[in-house]
Scaffold this active site. Structure first.
Site, PDB file in Angstrom:
ATOM      1  N   GLU A 147       0.798  -1.229   0.000  1.00  0.00           N
ATOM      2  CA  GLU A 147       0.000   0.000   0.000  1.00  0.00           C
ATOM      3  C   GLU A 147       0.836   1.287   0.000  1.00  0.00           C
ATOM      4  O   GLU A 147       0.602   2.190   0.793  1.00  0.00           O
ATOM      5  CB  GLU A 147      -0.950   0.006   1.211  1.00  0.00           C
ATOM      6  CG  GLU A 147      -1.939  -1.141   1.166  1.00  0.00           C
ATOM      7  CD  GLU A 147      -2.897  -1.153   2.369  1.00  0.00           C
ATOM      8  OE1 GLU A 147      -4.042  -1.566   2.186  1.00  0.00           O
ATOM      9  OE2 GLU A 147      -2.477  -0.742   3.475  1.00  0.00           O
ATOM     10  N   VAL A 148       1.788   1.354  -0.893  1.00  0.00           N
ATOM     11  CA  VAL A 148       2.550   2.592  -1.024  1.00  0.00           C
ATOM     12  C   VAL A 148       1.871   3.466  -2.073  1.00  0.00           C
ATOM     13  O   VAL A 148       1.794   3.097  -3.241  1.00  0.00           O
ATOM     14  CB  VAL A 148       4.006   2.310  -1.445  1.00  0.00           C
ATOM     15  CG1 VAL A 148       4.758   3.623  -1.645  1.00  0.00           C
ATOM     16  CG2 VAL A 148       4.694   1.431  -0.420  1.00  0.00           C
TER      17      VAL A 148
END
Lengths: 744, 744
Positions: free
Chosen positions: B342-343
């Site tokens: 989840e960057v």
């Protein structure tokens, strides 16, 4: 708060059986059962009574209230420190859990915006002590609660009162407007926990410290060494804990953690090293200290044991000087407890060297020898800066006047000490391991009404301690023996003996008991788990759980020292049996007894008036009938279920009794409600049956026999009721039903 | 086992209403209610089925049994060490608690006298590892149980099986004669606990490790750092934990204690330090590591946050080298998890220096930048002797093949990795925070039936992990989210995907759930406490407790990520609400649905046959009626009670629904039992009402709407039943009642 009802037209009529249905096709009992349960709600909750325990020394409720909403914040413009701040944080977290509202973290800087203002004058003693000022005042108005105290500990006490004041109604949570000035009656209000006989790990001690703080108990008396275990690390004499504890001991670092945890809650930790008796576990590593040659093993049985230190051995005092020096450095409290109880002296008598020593020193007898030992101990303690405390037996003319005597013998023994100038605390009457009901402890006073002590002598009575001796408690069951009864004892220590309304105490105790769960106590939480364990696979069946619960609700563990005579047990015996799940002071028992009182002495006499007024039907409270149906049902089920589950065999012993109680109660109720008299031998037969049921089995006893006995006698005496006033009737039945000898 | 019945003549007749009593004077429902409850006991307990979970790879029950009595003893003539010995001791203590029998301490020296003989060939790995041999065999005959294993961990697994085999009947406790050869299907069977979002103290981890060991889970994946908290002490960079944790972190000594506790149970501890996103808490003390200038604060909200490490900053790798070096020394496991999920890269895009770096290094885009970062990490880990594991996003052609990919995306993503040669574990489908029923997780397989992987590629699938993300769990509620469902997942990881009997899984799960309490898990224990807290003073009234319980039994927390959309919450929100007390996978819901199935599709069709045979009455199972009466009653009571208790306002939202469900169900049952058809708009009105009730409120949803819907439709379709076979009737109703869109 939104309450959605639209769309669901529910009215009383819809609860009645549908007329067009025949009873053959559709049993009518369901809606009736629903109605019946509803009738219980005739009594409305009384939110006006407070639930404070202990009741403050002075409390006056005023009109108005302080709303507790999301804006709630605390400010502490006076003295503040880590101890106060962490108590504030804990209190706010508990308030959050109870209200479900998230409050701001940290303190509010603007005092005008804070709902709770704490004005603390100074830190007080850095370590809680006997002369700590625990007073506080709490003034709550519509706009603010102001808590004032001279010390942090006083502020802590006030915070607990604040939490107990939380109320709610349709408009939300609030603290009622109130003016409280409070301080304790006695400065020494303790709970003894015996970690020697059954080891109690850190979490047990911590959660109980939180419980103690909640009801303002200020001394944790740790009974650390016993025949069955030496529970503290000694760096000087490591064989003591290494060989005497099965590995179950506190390291000094862990004990420091406990002491600090207690200090943060304003609680002293008084350590007890019971000597010269109760010392078998010392001798496993150090047999040379005993009066009889070793080797020794850790004792596993219960009782008063023979092994005893040898007071004629000079080496003993060297070891004790070393060990107690270590302990004096570890425990910051001014007092150190040397035990001194129950020395039988058998090994002293058998040892010629010791007998010669008694003669040489002119000590007369064993008592003189113990006094000599205590004097030596007292010098060692003095050297290490500690004051001595011991059980009754330490009282001896040769001992200095600054010792404190803890009395297991009784208020009279305590008073005798006081007359000789000794300070003392009372434990007799607060032995919570003996499973007495809370009211007995509550009405037991360190300075009874009939005291012969002068006002000055009374000042020597410092307070008291509840004692949790641990022969019969494990970490799993200990909370259910300590709580909630100890809250009633805490009130006794805090408050004038004039306050002794037992009914009101029980009402508040029930509320406090639930609140005590907030600090992690397991007295309510563990019995259902233990029931499920007994049930095994059956625990997945609701009806099995319910029937076992119905039994356990109405039995209590046998009182006093009876269990030891009924069940053979050692330190290794699993405490997972019926008597371990059953709890003291059964609320269901009290509820049933009250319902029978209501039925027999209020509803039934009232029914005559109704009849006179031409109303032929009357509607009593259904509680007694519901109880009887439940027992009949539960007994029948237990009887069937227990067949395949050995761990239920103890419960099965009670199945027939439970059925019989339900049936006898049911029959008596029917006779009474239908105004019929039983025929022939009914009364005698039922009373004989009840007498059998009253006998303990599986180390528990049935608590509802007495009210059922009243029902039976009342049914048989029906005719006489018609000639008697309500009071005469009550007296008549109570007299006939009175137990032959006093209970307990 | 003694069972006392003499003196209490109870027979079936005595349970019937006394004929001479009139219904006016004495309500007849009591004995009827008693009878009714008894009828439930028609089904007898089936002791013949086993309760093993996970089911062993090979199990064959034989005639005979090994009695478990006071003489029970263990011997271990093969390899023995502290780890095995302490596992034996724990097992014997659990056996004691469940049987109530005290067994001998220590080992039996004479193998012939021991009921349990453990033959362990060697210690196995000193630290549990991926290639640990966990196999064992267990042969139980009338005279002895022989547990054989190559390693201590194998013996530990076998001991748990031994405990699960305990049965009982009227002759006492026993282990059935059995022949078991067992080993796991997958070597990586994990549970992730997120201690970053909501801190979970030591006791939570320890009791869950015991639960994991009981169902043979062998990996504890600790998600240690998150935006909301940095939970491990760094001696090199103390600002990380000091400023990033609110004081809630594990010291290295404490973490070592956890690792050792896990090792003693044959469980690996894999630490995760989620990078480069999910790192807000790092930046509170070290803003220089972030992609955007500080200052930073610990994040209190939930969601995917923007703060992210700056991979273009060479200083970052210096710090990570230092920190990960420390961690590599602390955690003995071969694997270290670097997160990588989840960057969003928003701060990367906003930072010209980072954009220039991407260009200079020819990394193309953010994904390329993250791959660069992961490569650097992979070098650091290699230097410190660790293998890397990360979430799906770490998959990138530039990364070495020895990394392990943990898939939150799904079996397809996992398979893609495998085809590229990467080993992987599956977590998609095992997200226990999403409140799905156990059967959904149970039927989810790391290698689905329709897999396109070759046999060789399948070997790269190492197993899976259940994930306990902690946005919505506190130490008080976490056990109820993990257990018992994770036991079903544990079986999935242990066993062939061919075993997928959901009904049998639920039957065994109910038993295992109770057994899991023996190791201290609180999934059954805490909800009642939380109910009492909601009730406050009302908790002292049994009827209030019962009605709240009746509601909570039939609601479940909303599924998926719905709660976040319904309730605004931060890390500080107290998790003490209705949705926190409600539990996933309601057993009452399953029980009611099964009872309606039984009633509609078996009893009702059977009633026609009875009628044909001239028997005019039939007696259905009372369960559906009892449920409806309970809901009607409970709803009515909750509606009254909640008025003065704000914490009950969420429950009050459901009061009308509960009443309505009871009433609708009751009406439909009456129509069906009396063979009558409802008139006019009844069907449409009731279905509309049910549709409303099906909508979630207070972040919980009602689980019994669907079976009631079937009842309503069946009542309205009564006439057609007479023309259909039982199968046709069932299909007809199920089709009409089918939800418009799939649930969940």
């Amino acid at each position: 708060m939104k309450r959605r009802r639209a769309g669901y037209p529910i009215n009383a009529e819809s609860l009645l059986p549908m007329k067009e249905m025949t009873i053959r096709k559709y049993p009518a009992f369901l809606p009736l059962a629903a109605l019946c349960a509803l009738s219980v709600f005739a009594q409305e909750t009384q939110m006006t009574k407070h639930n404070l325990m202990p009741i403050p020394a002075s409390v006056r409720f005023n009109p108005g209230r302080l709303a507790i909403a999301a804006s709630f914040a605390v400010t502490a413009p006076g003295h503040n420190d880590a101890r106060l701040q962490s108590a504030i944080d804990r209190a706010v977290r508990r308030l959050e859990a109870r209200t479900g509202i998230a409050f701001a973290r940290g303190l509010e800087s603007d005092p005008a915006k804070a709902a709770l203002l704490i004005q603390c004058q100074g830190p007080g003693r850095s370590v809680p002590s006997l002369d700590e000022d625990e007073s506080y005042s709490l003034e709550v108005t519509n706009s603010q609660a102001r808590l004032s105290a001279a010390t942090v500990v006083g502020a802590l006490r006030g915070l607990e009162t604040f939490l107990q004041l939380l109320g709610s109604d349709k408009d939300g949570y609030f603290i009622p407007a109130v003016s409280i000035q409070d301080k304790p009656r006695f400065p020494w209000r303790g709970l003894l926990i015996d970690i020697g006989r059954h080891w109690q790990p850190m979490e047990v001690i911590k959660r109980n410290l939180d419980g103690m703080a909640a009801v303002k108990i200020n001394v944790l008396h740790l009974h650390i060494t016993e025949d069955q275990g030496f529970r503290i690390e000694s760096k000087k004499y490591p064989k003591l804990h290494q060989m005497g504890s099965d590995g179950n001991y506190y390291t000094q670092a862990e004990m420091r953690e406990i002491i600090e945890y207690a200090r943060m809650r304003g609680i002293r930790v008084v350590p007890e090293f019971d000597m010269p008796g109760h010392t078998t576990s010392w001798f496993v590593g150090h047999p040379e200290l005993a009066s009889k040659p070793g080797p020794y093993e850790i004792e596993r049985r219960w009782g008063i044991m023979e092994p005893v230190m040898d007071p004629s051995n000079e080496q003993l005092y060297k070891v004790l000087d070393g060990f107690l020096g270590e302990m004096a450095a570890l425990f910051p409290d001014a007092y150190l407890h040397i035990g001194g109880d129950e020395v039988e002296g058998k090994h002293w008598k058998e040892n010629p060297k010791i007998q010669a020593f008694i003669q040489a020193k002119d000590l007369k007898d064993n008592h003189g020898l113990q006094a000599y030992f205590n004097q030596r101990l007292s010098q060692i303690l003095k050297k290490h800066g500690k004051k001595m405390i011991g059980w009754d037996e330490v009282l001896h003319p040769d001992l200095p006047k600054d010792i404190v005597v803890q009395s297991w013998r009784g208020p009279q023994s305590l008073a005798e000490g006081a007359k000789k100038g000794y300070r003392g605390i009372l434990s007799n009457g607060y032995y919570i391991d003996l499973i007495q009901p809370a009211w007995q402890h509550y009405l037991n006073d360190p300075i009874p009404e009939n005291t012969t002590l002068s006002a000055e002598e009374q000042k020597l009575i410092l307070g008291g301690e509840a004692t949790m001796w641990s022969e019969w408690v494990s970490p799993e069951t200990i909370d259910s023996r300590i709580w909630p009864r100890t809250a009633a004892i805490a009130e006794r220590f805090w408050l004038s003996r004039e306050v002794k309304d037992v009914d009101d105490m029980y009402r508040r105790l029930a509320v406090v008991s639930v609140q005590l769960e907030d600090v992690g106590l397991l007295h309510e939480k563990n019995p259902p788990v233990m029931m499920r364990r007994l049930l095994g696979e059956l625990a997945t069946r609701e009806e099995a759980v319910e029937s076992l619960k119905a039994l356990i609700e109405v039995v209590e563990p046998v009182k006093g020292y009876k269990r030891g005579t009924m069940q053979n047990a050692t330190q290794f015996t699993p405490l997972t049996r019926l008597a371990d799940i059953a709890r003291p002071d059964s609320p269901a028992g009290r509820k049933f007894a009250a319902a029978i009182d209501q039925f027999l002495y209020q509803d039934l006499p009232r029914s005559r008036e109704l009849a006179r007024e031409g109303k032929t039907t009357w509607r009593p409270d259904f509680t007694p009938m519901l109880f009887c149906a439940k027992w009949l049902n539960a007994g029948t089920q237990l009887d069937r279920l227990a067949v395949n589950v050995p761990s239920l065999s103890e419960s099965a012993l009670w199945a027939g009794d439970l059925m019989a109680l339900g049936k006898i109660g049911d029959e008596a109720l029917k006779y009474l409600m239908n105004d019929q008299s039983p025929q022939g031998e009914w009364r005698a037969a039922k009373l004989a049956q009840l007498e059998e049921i009253a006998k303990p089995k599986a180390a528990v006893e049935m608590v509802v026999v007495q009210p059922i006995k009243e029902l039976v006698i009342a049914a048989a005496e029906q005719e006489k009721r018609k000639t008697m006033s309500a009071e005469e009737w009550k007296k008549h039945i109570k007299t006939l039903a009175a137990p032959k000898k006093p209970v307990n």
